[in-house]
Design a protein around this motif. Sequence first.
Motif, PDB file in Angstrom:
ATOM      1  N   GLU A  19       0.828  -1.204   0.000  1.00 29.65           N
ATOM      2  CA  GLU A  19       0.000   0.000   0.000  1.00 29.65           C
ATOM      3  C   GLU A  19       0.869   1.262   0.000  1.00 29.65           C
ATOM      4  N   LEU A  20       1.971   1.230   0.758  1.00 27.61           N
ATOM      5  CA  LEU A  20       2.841   2.401   0.851  1.00 27.61           C
ATOM      6  C   LEU A  20       3.489   2.745  -0.485  1.00 27.61           C
ATOM      7  N   VAL A  21       3.800   1.727  -1.277  1.00 26.00           N
ATOM      8  CA  VAL A  21       4.509   1.963  -2.547  1.00 26.00           C
ATOM      9  C   VAL A  21       3.679   1.434  -3.707  1.00 26.00           C
ATOM     10  N   SER A  22       2.391   1.699  -3.673  1.00 22.09           N
ATOM     11  CA  SER A  22       1.475   1.138  -4.670  1.00 22.09           C
ATOM     12  C   SER A  22       1.823   1.543  -6.092  1.00 22.09           C
ATOM     13  N   GLY A  23       2.497   2.659  -6.271  1.00 23.70           N
ATOM     14  CA  GLY A  23       2.837   3.097  -7.620  1.00 23.70           C
ATOM     15  C   GLY A  23       4.142   2.533  -8.138  1.00 23.70           C
ATOM     16  N   LEU A  24       4.827   1.686  -7.351  1.00 21.70           N
ATOM     17  CA  LEU A  24       6.130   1.178  -7.767  1.00 21.70           C
ATOM     18  C   LEU A  24       6.025   0.275  -8.981  1.00 21.70           C
ATOM     19  N   ALA A  25       5.058  -0.633  -8.983  1.00 23.53           N
ATOM     20  CA  ALA A  25       4.933  -1.585 -10.084  1.00 23.53           C
ATOM     21  C   ALA A  25       4.610  -0.894 -11.408  1.00 23.53           C
ATOM     22  N   ASP A  26       3.874   0.204 -11.354  1.00 29.45           N
ATOM     23  CA  ASP A  26       3.482   0.910 -12.571  1.00 29.45           C
ATOM     24  C   ASP A  26       4.492   1.965 -13.002  1.00 29.45           C
ATOM     25  N   GLY A  27       5.565   2.116 -12.210  1.00 31.02           N
ATOM     26  CA  GLY A  27       6.568   3.118 -12.545  1.00 31.02           C
ATOM     27  C   GLY A  27       6.213   4.523 -12.119  1.00 31.02           C
TER      28      GLY A  27
END
Length: 446
Positions: free
Chosen positions: A293-301
């Motif tokens: 949840e904290l780094v939810s945008g990591l996978a999408d770049g």
Amino acid sequence: MRRERLHIVHQQPGELARVSESEIYAIESTEGEPLEIRKVQRSDTANHEFLATVEGNNLVVRGQRGEAMFKPLPPRWRLHQGRRSAWRAAAERDGAVVLDEWSFSLQRFRVVEYRLTPITAGEWTESLVSRLPDLPVEAKWLQRIEWQVERVEDDGGRSQLYLDARFDILAEHSETAGQSLWLLACDEHCATSNIEAVNHVYQRLLRSPYRISDSALNSRIRYELEWPDSSAPPPETADQHVVPAKGGRSGYLVTVCDRCGEEPMPAAKVLQQALENNYWLTLPDAARATARELVSGLADGDISRRGAMNRLTRYVTAHMNEVASYAGYATADEAYRSGEGDCTEHALLLAALARSVGIPTRIAMGVAYNNERFLGRRFVFVPHMWVQAWTGEVWESYDSALGSFNAGYITLGISQGEQDAYLAINNALVKADVLSAVQLRRRPSP
């Protein structure tokens, strides 16, 4: 079955006393063959339980979560009764015997050499009383000493055991943190009475040659480090360049800087290992969900690995208790559940959270400079652990316990979080020293 129990009270200056207990249960056959050994450790922060059983030609070691580790059985492995029998046989020959002993802390078998020497009760009593003047000389067990045993481990550790005619241990002497430590036969009153505390942690603080300014810490510093283990020099990293000291001096010149190190690019298998779980870097499902949840945008770049590490670092800082607890070496799982611990728990939790979202991490072990008062002392290098994360270009350092990484950090070892690596660095710190610290300035361009 034999049961051994160790009860330790820890107290840092200005804090309440904390208790840790360790128990070992060992089961042998009537012929002295090892069958099973179990260790239970309990403290405010670190709680472990290991069970090791003989299954065929392997010792199968299981942690409290049930994961199994297989270790081939060495032919000379002995527990209490088997060790006594080996000592008795050695006493009838040349007095020397080599055995294999299992260590839960090191997670391996270690080779131990014993050398037995006969000793008279009078010699023993006089020698002991001269070093421990408060010891009552009328203690009956003193007169039962018949053997002095030199114990040497494969990593160089030494201690002396004192045995009776049945080859039972009545006393043990060793050096810990540069101080003498005796374990003596004692009744309940003796064992529970007040004793002089051993300032164990102070032996691992490295004194700075002088106060290092904040501006120097934010630049580049070259240290001359006296380091006792030439077989394991401080590692080359992106933030640290290491060369042997010149002029025949023992030790190393360590330059801590911003990207001046020459560490090679990691191989694919190294990065894969830096993503895997192990006993010390395992998390509950709730912690994994929090990290995603904290780094939810990591996978999408949407955010970079560097940005994700900054978020996870801030989370661990807020999650952990602001007041450090130095009792034990907890796993990442325990650190998440309790929120208690010191820099070791901070590092293990941060590394595990990052791995759970696909960021390779490793544990850096060393010392960090402190201008503020630490346990009553100032201007010292404090034993420390932090995290290095692979951001795609280099291994970058992140520290949720002390804050921003600077030139006051000296990396002495790299691990995957295992306790034995941490213990090895701590033991070496007793004989280490920072001899000099020089701020390096760049010449202005014409």
